[in-house]
Structure formats: C-alpha cells, structure tokens
Design a protein around this motif. Structure first.
Motif, PDB file in Angstrom:
ATOM      1  N   TYR A 195       0.857  -1.181   0.000  1.00 35.47           N
ATOM      2  CA  TYR A 195       0.000   0.000   0.000  1.00 35.47           C
ATOM      3  C   TYR A 195       0.894   1.232   0.000  1.00 35.47           C
ATOM      4  O   TYR A 195       1.750   1.373   0.872  1.00 35.47           O
ATOM      5  CB  TYR A 195      -0.874   0.036   1.260  1.00 35.47           C
ATOM      6  CG  TYR A 195      -1.795  -1.163   1.437  1.00 35.47           C
ATOM      7  CD1 TYR A 195      -1.321  -2.334   2.029  1.00 35.47           C
ATOM      8  CD2 TYR A 195      -3.119  -1.107   1.040  1.00 35.47           C
ATOM      9  CE1 TYR A 195      -2.161  -3.431   2.211  1.00 35.47           C
ATOM     10  CE2 TYR A 195      -3.973  -2.196   1.223  1.00 35.47           C
ATOM     11  CZ  TYR A 195      -3.489  -3.354   1.806  1.00 35.47           C
ATOM     12  OH  TYR A 195      -4.325  -4.426   1.973  1.00 35.47           O
ATOM     13  N   ALA A 251      -5.724  -3.501   4.776  1.00 34.70           N
ATOM     14  CA  ALA A 251      -5.242  -2.182   5.214  1.00 34.70           C
ATOM     15  C   ALA A 251      -5.713  -1.876   6.625  1.00 34.70           C
ATOM     16  O   ALA A 251      -4.918  -1.496   7.494  1.00 34.70           O
ATOM     17  CB  ALA A 251      -5.730  -1.099   4.255  1.00 34.70           C
ATOM     18  N   CYS A 279      -8.640   3.347  -4.328  1.00 33.02           N
ATOM     19  CA  CYS A 279      -7.208   3.159  -4.550  1.00 33.02           C
ATOM     20  C   CYS A 279      -6.940   3.017  -6.055  1.00 33.02           C
ATOM     21  O   CYS A 279      -7.864   2.814  -6.837  1.00 33.02           O
ATOM     22  CB  CYS A 279      -6.690   1.930  -3.803  1.00 33.02           C
ATOM     23  SG  CYS A 279      -7.338   0.370  -4.409  1.00 33.02           S
ATOM     24  N   ALA A 315     -11.030  -0.613  -2.698  1.00 29.40           N
ATOM     25  CA  ALA A 315     -10.223  -1.706  -2.134  1.00 29.40           C
ATOM     26  C   ALA A 315     -11.097  -2.773  -1.484  1.00 29.40           C
ATOM     27  O   ALA A 315     -10.700  -3.933  -1.390  1.00 29.40           O
ATOM     28  CB  ALA A 315      -9.222  -1.129  -1.118  1.00 29.40           C
TER      29      ALA A 315
END
Lengths: 413, 106
Positions: free
Chosen positions: B6, B28, B51, B85
C-alpha cells in the motif's frame, strides 16, 4: 469531559449485577461503558429487554452483517409503509435502491463543489452571531447551520425552511407516539401534518418536473416518474425527505456545540488549530470519536446467534453503543484523551456497513467551513457561562448526546 | 500468504501479508495502514477506500463491478485504474499487488 462535567470525576459505583441506573449517566456515560466493555461486552439490559454491544470489534462485525442483523423492527416486517424512517428501517435491496436515489447529492465530490456555498453560509451566520456580546452557540450557530444546509439540499425555498422544520419535528413526534402506541392528546392528527407538508412540497415538485435542480426533491420525483407511484408513493417521498432532514440536523447541531464548548475550555487546542488549520478535519473526526452525537442505534437479530460467547435468541434487539466502541482501548490508544494527532481514526460515529450515514460528507464539509472561518476571525473562544447538557429522560442507553446551551464570547483576532 | 503493498499519497509504503479471501481494504485496516478510511466497512456504499491499482496488476484484479462503478462515479480523482479496495478480494495470484491511495478519501 468539559468543565460542566468534571463534577462527575467520581462517578457512581458500577455493579452490573444490579439494574443500571441510567439516569446517573446522562452527562458522561463513558465510565459506565468502560466497565461494560470489560465485564459484560454483550450486556442484557433486562429493564428494556435488549442487548447492548459495547466493544468496537463486536459492533463493527454486527453492523457489517446486515443479513443476520436487520434494520427492520420485527413488528414492521411486511409493512414497509409503517417505517419510522425509510432508510434506517429498511434492508437491502430496498434500502440500496432508496439510498442510491439521493446519494449523488452527498458525496465528498459534490460537497467540494459546494465550498463557496458553505463558506458564504458560515460567514453569514458568524456575522449575525457577532452582533451581540455573548454568543449562544446552540441557537445562533449549531441549529441554523444544519437547518439551512439540510433544507437547501432538499431543495426548499428559504422562506419555507422554518415551517418545514417545525412540521418535520411535529410529524416525527407523532410517528414515535404512534409507533409506541402512545396517544398524543391535544396533538394535531397525523393526516393534518402530512397535508401541511405536502402543501409545501407539491408546488415545488411541480416546478422541479419542469426545471430540474440539483436537489433531493428533484431526484426523488425523477425516480418516481421512472418507477411509478406504486413503487415510490408521494408519502414515501415525503418520508425520505424528512429522514434526510432529521438525519442531518440535530446530529450536526450537537457536533458543533460539543466542538465549540470544548474549544472554549481548551484554548491550547484552538491555538493549535490556528497555527495549523489542516488540523480542522482531524479535530472534527476526533470529536465524532470522543463524544459522538449519536450514541447508540439498534439492530434486530434475524436468527439465534452467539456474540462474544453470549447466546442471542432470535428476534432480539441489540443496541450498538457507538459511544463505547469509540472509547474501546482494544482499538484506540489512550481513548479518553481528545487528540489532534490520531493518524488513523476509524470511529463508528456514522455507523458502519450499508447504513453508514450517507450524509457524513455534508456534516464534515459544513462544520469544516464553519471552523475554518472562525479560525480566520477569532484568536480565542471564551466561556461566558456553563454549557448545559441536553437532558433527556434516561430509561435506557441514550441515543443522542449534545448540549442545549453553550454561551461563549468570540475574541476577534 | 500474499503480500500487498500500500503506497500512501506522500509515498510512504506499507507491505503487509493479507490472508486469501480477505479484501484489500481489510488488509489495510487490520494492519493500521493509513490512507484507506473504509467508513462503511466494506459495504460498497461510501467510496472511502478508493485506490489505484498499478498497471501491471490490472489484468489480474479486473475492473469495477456495476455497483462499485456507480460508487466510483461519486468519488474524486477517479482514473481508469481506480478501484474500491473493499471490492478486490485477495488471492494467491495477487501476491505482490501494489495499490496507491489518493490524497484524501473524505
């Protein structure tokens, strides 16, 4: 908490084997929540016949599982027309459909386009508030700001705002009374209030059909034209508009009250914001975590299940205590401290899952605009009297936290 | 276990192992990676886990589904490599995936 709450530095003793005396906790429920998280994270509140979830992870998992934990109260199953609030008391796919009708109005992208509007409104309210010596935050800023914003996003002309807000409050009161089977003596009948609301909306709807605007009234009636009145009745449109209005009004009001009350007590925080205005957004998130206006909301168990080792029977009512989740030391370091330095702040103030508040970006942008304008104008916020917590009759876990009065002085930079 | 990288807007990079079957969003938040808010917790109803998928991985992640595309329409700074995501499920094939986060999600 704030100066008005420090009297509770020694909270009442907590013995969860005895019924909770809810009225002892309306100012500051956080010490109670801590004991519940440690000793009974899935607590059965016998007095109210419901379960209270107090740990962050349990709440997150429950809210993420709409198939097992419904938003439709059991006595409303099969009667969507009786919903108290059409968004909150619905599950997917019906909920998804209703939400998608209005969601484009409330996104961060839509809000950024409205920056001049938010800034202008903040200036207007602050100009008016400055005319007196003492500013009563609640009535002069915290109520007018979301009142104006929600009515404008709905698409109501300004001269109709107050009447519409009054009728909304009256209707909500009647709906709650009706839902609980309480007669409301002396009150106007439901149909009369609805007729008054419709009298405001109908001519606007007619105008929007000719000349669409970027507002909720336009979007709802466009959808009605698309799917037909069978699926989206006039009554449901009214309910949806009212739900949007109530969802964004007192919640934002209390957020503003609590922020300014805190800044009146904590000049160190105000000075940090003045030195670095990029901290405004984290300050708003931190207040949403530290003392969320919406303290708890229910879910309804579709089937028997187990949470954290506690067996939950089918058709149980479970309250997600957001105020507790946001203080869970298993998730947040030093949770009792109001900190501008949390890089990650995944609080539950707007709920989680499919019912995550669609208006969250509206609240964030309108409050951000207000605080940024204030930072440019005032070097200090001084307390002009004690803040008064909103007192609600506490017979169970409280739904809302906020103030009624926050008297301050704004000291010009 | 697949490793996902990430990259925050400022270039800060976080490599974490994410179990197969979890989403890139879950990877995440369970590892405290900043830059993905995930306000709705994976319900595809907030667009705060936006993202950008590095070009070489796009054929493997594929593009957004119908509801995801509708949500992305409402997000800022959407590019052809934009995804939410929460809608990318981690598989062995995604071992090494690199995603980048926008400046702001809210």
């Amino acid at each position: 908490m704030t100066t008005t709450d420090t009297a509770l530095a020694s909270p009442p003793a907590i013995d969860l084997s005895k019924p909770i005396q809810w009225q002892d906790w309306w100012r500051n429920p956080y010490p109670l929540y801590r004991v519940m998280r440690d000793e009974a994270p899935v607590y059965f509140d016998e007095q109210n016949g419901c379960y209270l979830l107090t740990r962050y992870e349990d709440i997150w998992n429950t809210l993420s599982d709409y198939e097992r934990f419904s938003n439709i109260p059991f006595d409303l199953i099969g009667h969507p027309e009786r919903s108290l609030t059409p968004f909150r008391n619905a599950d997917p796919p019906r909920h998804t459909w209703m939400r998608q009708i209005v969601q484009p109005l409330f996104t961060p992208k839509a809000m950024r386009a409205l920056a001049p509007y938010f800034n202008g409104l903040a200036d207007e309210l602050l100009d008016a508030a400055e005319e007196g010596d003492v500013v009563e935050v609640s009535s002069q800023l915290a109520i007018p700001l979301p009142g104006r914003v929600t009515c404008d996003l709905l698409g109501l002309p300004k001269e109709r705002h107050q009447l519409f807000l009054d009728l909304t409050a009256e209707r909500l009161k009647l709906l709650h009374a009706q839902y609980r089977g309480i007669g409301a003596d002396g009150a106007r009948r439901f149909e009369e209030v609805r007729a008054d609301l419709w009298a405001i909306l109908e001519p606007i709807a007619a105008q929007r059909r000719i000349k669409p605007e970027n507002d909720a009234i336009t979007l709802c009636f466009q959808e009605q034209d698309r799917v037909g009145r069978d699926q989206l009745s006039d009554d449901l449109v009214v309910d949806m508009l009212l739900a949007l209005l109530t969802g964004g009004f007192h919640t934002t009001q209390h957020l503003v009250e609590m922020l300014l009350s805190l800044f009146a007590d904590r000049d160190d925080l105000w000075q940090r914001l003045r030195a670095d205005p990029t901290l405004v957004a984290p300050a708003i998130e931190e207040m949403l975590r530290w003392d969320p206006p919406v303290q708890a909301l229910p879910r309804f168990a579709n089937q028997a299940q187990e949470i954290a080792g506690v067996k939950i029977p089918e058709h149980s009512v479970l309250y997600m205590v957001f105020g507790s989740a946001n203080h869970d030391e298993r998730t947040f370091a030093d949770p009792e401290t109001f900190s501008l330095d949390r890089k990650i702040n995944r609080h539950t103030a707007f709920a989680v899952g499919v019912h995550h508040c669609p208006g969250a970006p509206v609240t964030r942008f309108e409050v951000r605009a207000l605080l940024e304008k204030m930072l440019g104008r005032y070097k200090r916020i001084e307390r002009a009297g004690p803040s008064a917590r909103m007192k609600i009759s506490m017979t169970s876990v409280q739904a809302m936290h906020g103030f009624e009065k926050v008297p301050v002085r704004f000291i010009r930079a | 276990m697949p490793k996902i990288t990430y990259v925050e807007f400022d270039g800060a990079s976080h490599v974490v192992e994410v179990p197969v079957g979890q989403s890139v969003m879950q990877g995440a938040i369970r590892n405290d990676v900043p830059g993905i808010e995930a306000d709705c917790g994976g319900a595809c109803s907030c667009a705060t886990c936006h993202c950008y998928v590095d070009a070489q991985w796009l054929p493997l992640t594929g593009g957004p589904g119908e509801i995801e595309a509708a949500m992305l329409d409402l997000a800022d700074n959407v590019h052809p490599d934009s995804r939410l995501a929460c809608q990318i499920k981690v598989s062995e094939a995604l071992d090494g995936l690199v995603v980048r986060m926008p400046k702001s999600q809210r």
